[in-house]
Design a protein around this motif. Structure first.
Motif, PDB file in Angstrom:
ATOM      1  N   ALA A   1      -4.217 -40.221  58.445  1.00 32.75           N
ATOM      2  CA  ALA A   1      -4.232 -38.899  57.816  1.00 32.75           C
ATOM      3  C   ALA A   1      -4.464 -37.806  58.858  1.00 32.75           C
ATOM      4  O   ALA A   1      -3.816 -36.755  58.841  1.00 32.75           O
ATOM      5  N   HIS A   2      -5.377 -38.067  59.796  1.00 33.15           N
ATOM      6  CA  HIS A   2      -5.651 -37.096  60.858  1.00 33.15           C
ATOM      7  C   HIS A   2      -4.430 -36.907  61.754  1.00 33.15           C
ATOM      8  O   HIS A   2      -4.074 -35.770  62.116  1.00 33.15           O
ATOM      9  N   ARG A   3      -3.764 -37.992  62.114  1.00 35.05           N
ATOM     10  CA  ARG A   3      -2.592 -37.909  62.994  1.00 35.05           C
ATOM     11  C   ARG A   3      -1.439 -37.183  62.307  1.00 35.05           C
ATOM     12  O   ARG A   3      -0.745 -36.371  62.927  1.00 35.05           O
ATOM     13  N   LEU A   4      -1.232 -37.453  61.038  1.00 33.10           N
ATOM     14  CA  LEU A   4      -0.168 -36.776  60.302  1.00 33.10           C
ATOM     15  C   LEU A   4      -0.427 -35.271  60.214  1.00 33.10           C
ATOM     16  O   LEU A   4       0.490 -34.462  60.391  1.00 33.10           O
ATOM     17  N   LEU A   5      -1.663 -34.920  59.952  1.00 29.73           N
ATOM     18  CA  LEU A   5      -2.020 -33.504  59.872  1.00 29.73           C
ATOM     19  C   LEU A   5      -1.772 -32.817  61.211  1.00 29.73           C
ATOM     20  O   LEU A   5      -1.278 -31.679  61.256  1.00 29.73           O
ATOM     21  N   HIS A   6      -2.101 -33.505  62.304  1.00 28.00           N
ATOM     22  CA  HIS A   6      -1.892 -32.936  63.641  1.00 28.00           C
ATOM     23  C   HIS A   6      -0.403 -32.680  63.900  1.00 28.00           C
ATOM     24  O   HIS A   6      -0.031 -31.615  64.427  1.00 28.00           O
ATOM     25  N   VAL A   7       0.460 -33.625  63.521  1.00 25.65           N
ATOM     26  CA  VAL A   7       1.900 -33.467  63.727  1.00 25.65           C
ATOM     27  C   VAL A   7       2.435 -32.307  62.901  1.00 25.65           C
ATOM     28  O   VAL A   7       3.216 -31.483  63.388  1.00 25.65           O
ATOM     29  N   VAL A   8       2.018 -32.223  61.648  1.00 19.37           N
ATOM     30  CA  VAL A   8       2.488 -31.142  60.772  1.00 19.37           C
ATOM     31  C   VAL A   8       2.068 -29.793  61.323  1.00 19.37           C
ATOM     32  O   VAL A   8       2.864 -28.839  61.372  1.00 19.37           O
ATOM     33  N   ARG A   9       0.824 -29.682  61.761  1.00 20.57           N
ATOM     34  CA  ARG A   9       0.346 -28.418  62.315  1.00 20.57           C
ATOM     35  C   ARG A   9       1.102 -28.043  63.578  1.00 20.57           C
ATOM     36  O   ARG A   9       1.469 -26.867  63.778  1.00 20.57           O
ATOM     37  N   ALA A  10       1.363 -29.010  64.449  1.00 20.92           N
ATOM     38  CA  ALA A  10       2.067 -28.733  65.703  1.00 20.92           C
ATOM     39  C   ALA A  10       3.492 -28.266  65.434  1.00 20.92           C
ATOM     40  O   ALA A  10       3.960 -27.285  66.041  1.00 20.92           O
ATOM     41  N   HIS A  11       4.186 -28.932  64.516  1.00 23.74           N
ATOM     42  CA  HIS A  11       5.551 -28.536  64.206  1.00 23.74           C
ATOM     43  C   HIS A  11       5.590 -27.166  63.538  1.00 23.74           C
ATOM     44  O   HIS A  11       6.467 -26.349  63.829  1.00 23.74           O
ATOM     45  N   THR A  12       4.644 -26.916  62.641  1.00 24.77           N
ATOM     46  CA  THR A  12       4.603 -25.615  61.970  1.00 24.77           C
ATOM     47  C   THR A  12       4.320 -24.497  62.957  1.00 24.77           C
ATOM     48  O   THR A  12       4.946 -23.431  62.917  1.00 24.77           O
ATOM     49  N   SER A  13       3.390 -24.738  63.860  1.00 25.17           N
ATOM     50  CA  SER A  13       3.043 -23.728  64.863  1.00 25.17           C
ATOM     51  C   SER A  13       4.223 -23.418  65.777  1.00 25.17           C
ATOM     52  O   SER A  13       4.509 -22.252  66.076  1.00 25.17           O
ATOM     53  N   THR A  14       4.919 -24.462  66.219  1.00 21.16           N
ATOM     54  CA  THR A  14       6.073 -24.259  67.094  1.00 21.16           C
ATOM     55  C   THR A  14       7.181 -23.498  66.389  1.00 21.16           C
ATOM     56  O   THR A  14       7.790 -22.579  66.968  1.00 21.16           O
TER      57      THR A  14
ATOM     58  N   ALA B   1      15.136 -32.070  61.727  1.00 23.78           N
ATOM     59  CA  ALA B   1      14.647 -32.897  60.618  1.00 23.78           C
ATOM     60  C   ALA B   1      14.465 -34.344  61.065  1.00 23.78           C
ATOM     61  O   ALA B   1      13.473 -34.999  60.725  1.00 23.78           O
ATOM     62  N   LEU B   2      15.412 -34.860  61.852  1.00 25.40           N
ATOM     63  CA  LEU B   2      15.289 -36.223  62.355  1.00 25.40           C
ATOM     64  C   LEU B   2      14.097 -36.338  63.300  1.00 25.40           C
ATOM     65  O   LEU B   2      13.338 -37.314  63.243  1.00 25.40           O
ATOM     66  N   SER B   3      13.930 -35.332  64.160  1.00 20.41           N
ATOM     67  CA  SER B   3      12.813 -35.355  65.101  1.00 20.41           C
ATOM     68  C   SER B   3      11.471 -35.333  64.376  1.00 20.41           C
ATOM     69  O   SER B   3      10.545 -36.076  64.722  1.00 20.41           O
ATOM     70  N   THR B   4      11.363 -34.495  63.354  1.00 21.87           N
ATOM     71  CA  THR B   4      10.124 -34.411  62.589  1.00 21.87           C
ATOM     72  C   THR B   4       9.847 -35.722  61.858  1.00 21.87           C
ATOM     73  O   THR B   4       8.710 -36.206  61.819  1.00 21.87           O
ATOM     74  N   THR B   5      10.888 -36.306  61.281  1.00 24.35           N
ATOM     75  CA  THR B   5      10.727 -37.558  60.536  1.00 24.35           C
ATOM     76  C   THR B   5      10.205 -38.674  61.423  1.00 24.35           C
ATOM     77  O   THR B   5       9.261 -39.397  61.066  1.00 24.35           O
ATOM     78  N   VAL B   6      10.813 -38.829  62.603  1.00 26.48           N
ATOM     79  CA  VAL B   6      10.386 -39.921  63.482  1.00 26.48           C
ATOM     80  C   VAL B   6       9.009 -39.633  64.083  1.00 26.48           C
ATOM     81  O   VAL B   6       8.239 -40.560  64.353  1.00 26.48           O
TER      82      VAL B   6
END
Length: 299
Positions: free
Chosen positions: A95-108, A177-182
């Motif tokens: 859950a922590h790792r997923l949240l980190h990825v979502v935040r990083a992609h949103t910020s970028t 979308a593919l990059s975010t998914t993987v």
């Protein structure tokens, strides 16, 4: 459930092992799509398997123990309690790792959109007056291509066409979308990190091939990659250049050879490998439901 619940976790290792060879032998477009889909299925199945393992702790609930004692029933123990507790801890980490990825992609994404502010909304190309060479594909409606003046100035006219075709390919084929998914799949299951690395490289190779096809010259495309990489290296910025990163040497070498074949049988095999963990998770779910029926007969 003692065996099949671990199948998704074991098959993640197999997918990670086959990803690099597939990326080297199959068309980048086919390999990227198949590996991304397989990684998403495997990550979802392995996460579900951890959830199933954690749910076996239900027989440790005081109410369940008391009821079983009153009825003289013995409670089943499908997995050791230590394994179930480790699964709970792993779910917290995921859950922590997923949240980190979502935040990083949103910020970028927000940062890149902010860079396009002030430009006409219907313009695909945005040239930023910056001395740092950069090129980005910004997904959205409409998608945009952001290139700095330094990058444009470093390239010859034919090489600029390559750059624009490369970034346009990212937008057309929804590579973001593919990059975010993987990335999410690798966050949910760290065993899939090699798959993420391979897909990230394949997306750039895919865009390279699209650019070479658009301009009709593989050597010009390779030269554009090399020049962009040199300009970026001289700038020595802390932020990577999407157009010129991701194993540029391998990308340039690939452009000096014939395009890789579209081997659909390999794509099907990769998708099947991704489906197997899902089947294992479904089977384990059935076992858990039968366990719950034995543990909580009143339900």
């Amino acid at each position: 459930m003692r065996v099949n619940v671990y199948v998704p976790l074991a098959l993640a290792l197999l997918l990670a092992g086959v990803a690099p060879p597939v990326g080297r032998r199959v068309s980048p477009a086919l390999a990227a799509r198949a590996l991304t889909a397989a990684a998403a299925l495997t990550a979802a199945a392995s996460t579900w398997a951890l959830l199933l393992l954690s749910m076996t702790l239900i027989d440790q609930a005081p109410a369940v123990i008391a009821e079983a004692g009153e009825e003289g029933r013995s409670l089943p123990e499908p997995v050791p309690e230590t394994v179930a507790l480790l699964a709970v801890a792993a779910l917290g980490v995921i859950a922590h790792r997923l949240l980190h990825v979502v935040r990083a992609h949103t910020s970028t994404r927000r940062m890149m959109i902010r860079l396009c502010e002030g430009h006409p909304p219907d313009s695909e190309l945005v040239v930023a007056a910056s001395p740092t060479p950069h090129a980005f594909a910004i997904p959205g409606k409409p998608g945009r291509i952001l290139v700095t003046a330094a990058m444009f100035g470093a390239l010859e006219p034919a090489e600029r066409r390559v750059l624009l075709a490369h970034e346009r390919a990212h937008l057309t084929h929804r590579h973001a979308a593919l990059s975010t998914t993987v990335a999410l799949a690798a966050a949910a299951n760290p065993l899939l990190v090699p798959v993420r690395t391979t897909v990230t490289f394949l997306l750039e190779r895919w865009a390279d091939e699209e650019a070479a096809s658009t301009v009709g010259d593989r050597r010009t495309t390779a030269r554009a990659l090399a020049r962009a990489a040199l300009v970026s290296q001289r700038a020595r910025t802390g932020c990577g250049l999407h157009f010129s990163e991701h194993a540029v040497t391998r990308r340039i070498a690939a452009l000096h050879t014939a395009p890789l074949p579209v081997v659909r049988s390999v794509g099907v095999a990769v998708l099947a490998l991704g489906a197997l963990p899902a089947l294992g998770a479904v089977d384990a779910t059935g076992d858990l439901l039968r366990l719950l029926a034995e543990t909580l007969p009143g339900l």
